[in-house]
Design a protein around this motif. Structure first.
Motif, PDB file in Angstrom:
ATOM      1  N   TYR A 186      -8.055 -18.698   7.118  1.00 43.65           N
ATOM      2  CA  TYR A 186      -6.868 -18.718   6.257  1.00 43.65           C
ATOM      3  C   TYR A 186      -6.480 -17.295   5.876  1.00 43.65           C
ATOM      4  N   GLY A 187      -7.480 -16.447   5.695  1.00 46.60           N
ATOM      5  CA  GLY A 187      -7.207 -15.038   5.438  1.00 46.60           C
ATOM      6  C   GLY A 187      -6.442 -14.402   6.589  1.00 46.60           C
ATOM      7  N   LEU A 188      -6.771 -14.796   7.813  1.00 52.25           N
ATOM      8  CA  LEU A 188      -6.039 -14.304   8.979  1.00 52.25           C
ATOM      9  C   LEU A 188      -4.589 -14.778   8.951  1.00 52.25           C
ATOM     10  N   LEU A 189      -4.376 -16.005   8.508  1.00 48.68           N
ATOM     11  CA  LEU A 189      -3.001 -16.522   8.410  1.00 48.68           C
ATOM     12  C   LEU A 189      -2.193 -15.682   7.420  1.00 48.68           C
ATOM     13  N   ILE A 190      -2.802 -15.350   6.295  1.00 49.17           N
ATOM     14  CA  ILE A 190      -2.132 -14.501   5.302  1.00 49.17           C
ATOM     15  C   ILE A 190      -1.883 -13.114   5.889  1.00 49.17           C
ATOM     16  N   LEU A 191      -2.890 -12.568   6.567  1.00 51.63           N
ATOM     17  CA  LEU A 191      -2.742 -11.238   7.166  1.00 51.63           C
ATOM     18  C   LEU A 191      -1.593 -11.217   8.165  1.00 51.63           C
ATOM     19  N   SER A 192      -1.521 -12.244   8.998  1.00 52.74           N
ATOM     20  CA  SER A 192      -0.439 -12.326   9.975  1.00 52.74           C
ATOM     21  C   SER A 192       0.922 -12.358   9.277  1.00 52.74           C
ATOM     22  N   THR A 193       1.013 -13.132   8.199  1.00 44.22           N
ATOM     23  CA  THR A 193       2.265 -13.248   7.455  1.00 44.22           C
ATOM     24  C   THR A 193       2.704 -11.910   6.890  1.00 44.22           C
ATOM     25  N   ILE A 194       1.777 -11.180   6.255  1.00 40.17           N
ATOM     26  CA  ILE A 194       2.168  -9.929   5.606  1.00 40.17           C
ATOM     27  C   ILE A 194       2.396  -8.812   6.623  1.00 40.17           C
ATOM     28  N   LEU A 195       1.707  -8.868   7.770  1.00 35.15           N
ATOM     29  CA  LEU A 195       1.966  -7.871   8.810  1.00 35.15           C
ATOM     30  C   LEU A 195       3.384  -8.012   9.354  1.00 35.15           C
ATOM     31  N   ILE A 196       3.783  -9.244   9.641  1.00 31.69           N
ATOM     32  CA  ILE A 196       5.120  -9.485  10.173  1.00 31.69           C
ATOM     33  C   ILE A 196       6.192  -9.178   9.126  1.00 31.69           C
ATOM     34  N   ALA A 197       5.914  -9.561   7.863  1.00 35.34           N
ATOM     35  CA  ALA A 197       6.866  -9.257   6.790  1.00 35.34           C
ATOM     36  C   ALA A 197       6.986  -7.747   6.590  1.00 35.34           C
ATOM     37  N   GLY A 198       5.843  -7.051   6.620  1.00 28.46           N
ATOM     38  CA  GLY A 198       5.859  -5.594   6.476  1.00 28.46           C
ATOM     39  C   GLY A 198       6.623  -4.926   7.604  1.00 28.46           C
ATOM     40  N   ALA A 199       6.448  -5.427   8.821  1.00 25.85           N
ATOM     41  CA  ALA A 199       7.194  -4.895   9.967  1.00 25.85           C
ATOM     42  C   ALA A 199       8.690  -5.133   9.780  1.00 25.85           C
ATOM     43  N   GLY A 200       9.033  -6.263   9.183  1.00 31.87           N
ATOM     44  CA  GLY A 200      10.437  -6.550   8.907  1.00 31.87           C
ATOM     45  C   GLY A 200      11.054  -5.540   7.956  1.00 31.87           C
ATOM     46  N   TYR A 201      10.286  -5.122   6.947  1.00 32.01           N
ATOM     47  CA  TYR A 201      10.775  -4.095   6.027  1.00 32.01           C
ATOM     48  C   TYR A 201      10.979  -2.765   6.755  1.00 32.01           C
ATOM     49  N   ILE A 202      10.079  -2.458   7.687  1.00 36.06           N
ATOM     50  CA  ILE A 202      10.185  -1.188   8.414  1.00 36.06           C
ATOM     51  C   ILE A 202      11.451  -1.148   9.264  1.00 36.06           C
ATOM     52  N   ILE A 203      11.682  -2.199  10.063  1.00 36.24           N
ATOM     53  CA  ILE A 203      12.852  -2.184  10.945  1.00 36.24           C
ATOM     54  C   ILE A 203      14.137  -2.233  10.122  1.00 36.24           C
ATOM     55  N   ASN A 204      14.073  -2.881   8.966  1.00 36.23           N
ATOM     56  CA  ASN A 204      15.246  -2.917   8.098  1.00 36.23           C
ATOM     57  C   ASN A 204      15.571  -1.519   7.570  1.00 36.23           C
ATOM     58  N   ASP A 205      14.541  -0.770   7.202  1.00 35.78           N
ATOM     59  CA  ASP A 205      14.764   0.595   6.716  1.00 35.78           C
ATOM     60  C   ASP A 205      15.261   1.512   7.831  1.00 35.78           C
ATOM     61  N   ILE A 206      14.750   1.302   9.041  1.00 34.92           N
ATOM     62  CA  ILE A 206      15.201   2.123  10.167  1.00 34.92           C
ATOM     63  C   ILE A 206      16.685   1.887  10.433  1.00 34.92           C
ATOM     64  N   MET A 207      17.095   0.632  10.405  1.00 38.39           N
ATOM     65  CA  MET A 207      18.488   0.297  10.678  1.00 38.39           C
ATOM     66  C   MET A 207      19.413   0.609   9.507  1.00 38.39           C
ATOM     67  N   ASP A 208      18.826   0.822   8.325  1.00 39.93           N
ATOM     68  CA  ASP A 208      19.623   1.026   7.111  1.00 39.93           C
ATOM     69  C   ASP A 208      19.581   2.467   6.604  1.00 39.93           C
ATOM     70  N   LEU A 209      19.297   3.407   7.479  1.00 36.84           N
ATOM     71  CA  LEU A 209      19.143   4.795   7.040  1.00 36.84           C
ATOM     72  C   LEU A 209      20.382   5.296   6.292  1.00 36.84           C
ATOM     73  N   GLU A 210      21.557   5.079   6.851  1.00 37.24           N
ATOM     74  CA  GLU A 210      22.784   5.575   6.230  1.00 37.24           C
ATOM     75  C   GLU A 210      23.114   4.803   4.955  1.00 37.24           C
ATOM     76  N   THR A 211      22.922   3.478   4.990  1.00 36.36           N
ATOM     77  CA  THR A 211      23.211   2.664   3.812  1.00 36.36           C
ATOM     78  C   THR A 211      22.284   3.032   2.657  1.00 36.36           C
ATOM     79  N   ASP A 212      20.993   3.179   2.946  1.00 32.88           N
ATOM     80  CA  ASP A 212      20.030   3.529   1.897  1.00 32.88           C
ATOM     81  C   ASP A 212      20.285   4.923   1.343  1.00 32.88           C
TER      82      ASP A 212
END
Length: 308
Positions: free
Chosen positions: A41-67
């Motif tokens: 179950y810990g692995l399930l949580i880890l997978s969730t937060i890794l993918i969510a964290g990656a989502g924040y990264i790509i969002n920041d990359i695409m939002d450089l000018e907006t941010d």
């Protein structure tokens, strides 16, 4: 520390804690078997937060000018962390997260369920690159992903042990998870619109089509007010129908204090809100309402046990 800020570690900790609450604060105390052991179950949580964290990264990359317009003091990509490094982190975190999801899907003998993780990665990428520029679509996508992070608990812990003989019993727990997923979807959808209100200037400069840009700040605030009222009425109905009628008074008091009262405060404040700081505060308030709402499942469980 810059990496932790980049992946919004506070949000990831809240997400992980919510998934921990659902299992250890509720499901573990029921008279049912759970398929995953604790480390799986810990692995399930880890997978969730890794993918969510990656989502924040790509969002920041695409939002450089907006941010740079909305929150220049919080820009990390291009300053503390290079864009190339950001892409590398995005790739590694997604591959690891999906890899864990593939392992868990094979563990429950449902290899096709790994597609859930791939779909989430795809939605987060499309959100960052396309959907967030479309009216309300991006808001709905983010809210849906949070709802999936709740439902996925049932998919990997309950579904593998659901058979014809216990289908009705397991259905009760799936139904509860669905209720909380709907709750999280509605409030996070409202929160995403509030965040659009907060970021309206930068979004306008980048040609986005958010609700505040389409209708204006004042009209959008009134719409959010209406959505908040509807959400609060639904919450009150749910508390009366499932908690009051079952004499779970401690849970009722908890929900009124930590979920309904903040929602009423939100409704009062959003009606006349105009400034960035006000919308930022209200956005954070809704985040905590979602958290305390999920935590209520543990309070309900304790109330049931001691009431019995």
């Amino acid at each position: 520390m810059n990496f932790l800020k980049l992946i919004r570690y506070q949000n990831l900790l809240l997400l992980a804690f919510m998934q921990l609450i659902l299992r250890f604060g509720f499901l573990k105390h029921q008279a049912i078997y759970l398929f995953l052991n604790d480390w799986q179950y810990g692995l399930l949580i880890l997978s969730t937060i890794l993918i969510a964290g990656a989502g924040y990264i790509i969002n920041d990359i695409m939002d450089l000018e907006t941010d740079a317009d909305n929150k220049p003091e919080r820009v990390i990509i291009g300053k503390s962390i290079s864009e190339a490094m950001g892409y590398n982190l995005y790739f590694v975190m997604n591959v690891t997260g999906v890899g864990i999801g593939f392992y868990l899907s094979n563990l429950i003998q449902k290899p096709t369920f790994a597609g859930i993780f791939i779909i989430i990665v795809t939605l987060l990428y499309l959100y960052a690159t396309t959907f967030k520029r479309m009216l309300l679509v991006g808001n709905a996508i983010v809210a849906l992903i949070l709802a999936i992070s709740i439902l996925i608990v049932g998919v990997y812990d309950l579904l593998p042990l659901t058979f014809e003989t216990n289908q009705k019993e397991m259905g009760v727990y799936f139904s509860l998870l669905m209720d909380y997923a709907i709750f999280a979807f509605i409030l996070n959808f409202i929160r995403e619109i509030v965040k659009d209100l907060e970021d309206v200037d930068g979004d306008y400069n980048q040609g986005m089509n958010t609700l505040p840009i389409a209708l204006g700040i004042s009209r959008t605030a009134k719409i959010v007010f209406g959505l908040g009222v509807v959400a609060t009425v639904i919450l009150l109905w749910y508390i009366n129908e499932y908690l009051m009628n079952n004499q779970l008074y401690y849970a009722v008091i908890y929900c009124l204090l930590f979920v309904v009262a903040p929602m009423i405060f939100f409704i009062v404040k959003i009606w006349n809100a105009q400034h960035k700081k006000e919308f930022h505060m209200l956005s954070n308030l809704l985040k905590w309402v979602i958290f305390f709402g999920i935590l209520s499942v543990s309070v309900i469980n304790l109330n049931i046990r001691y009431h019995a």
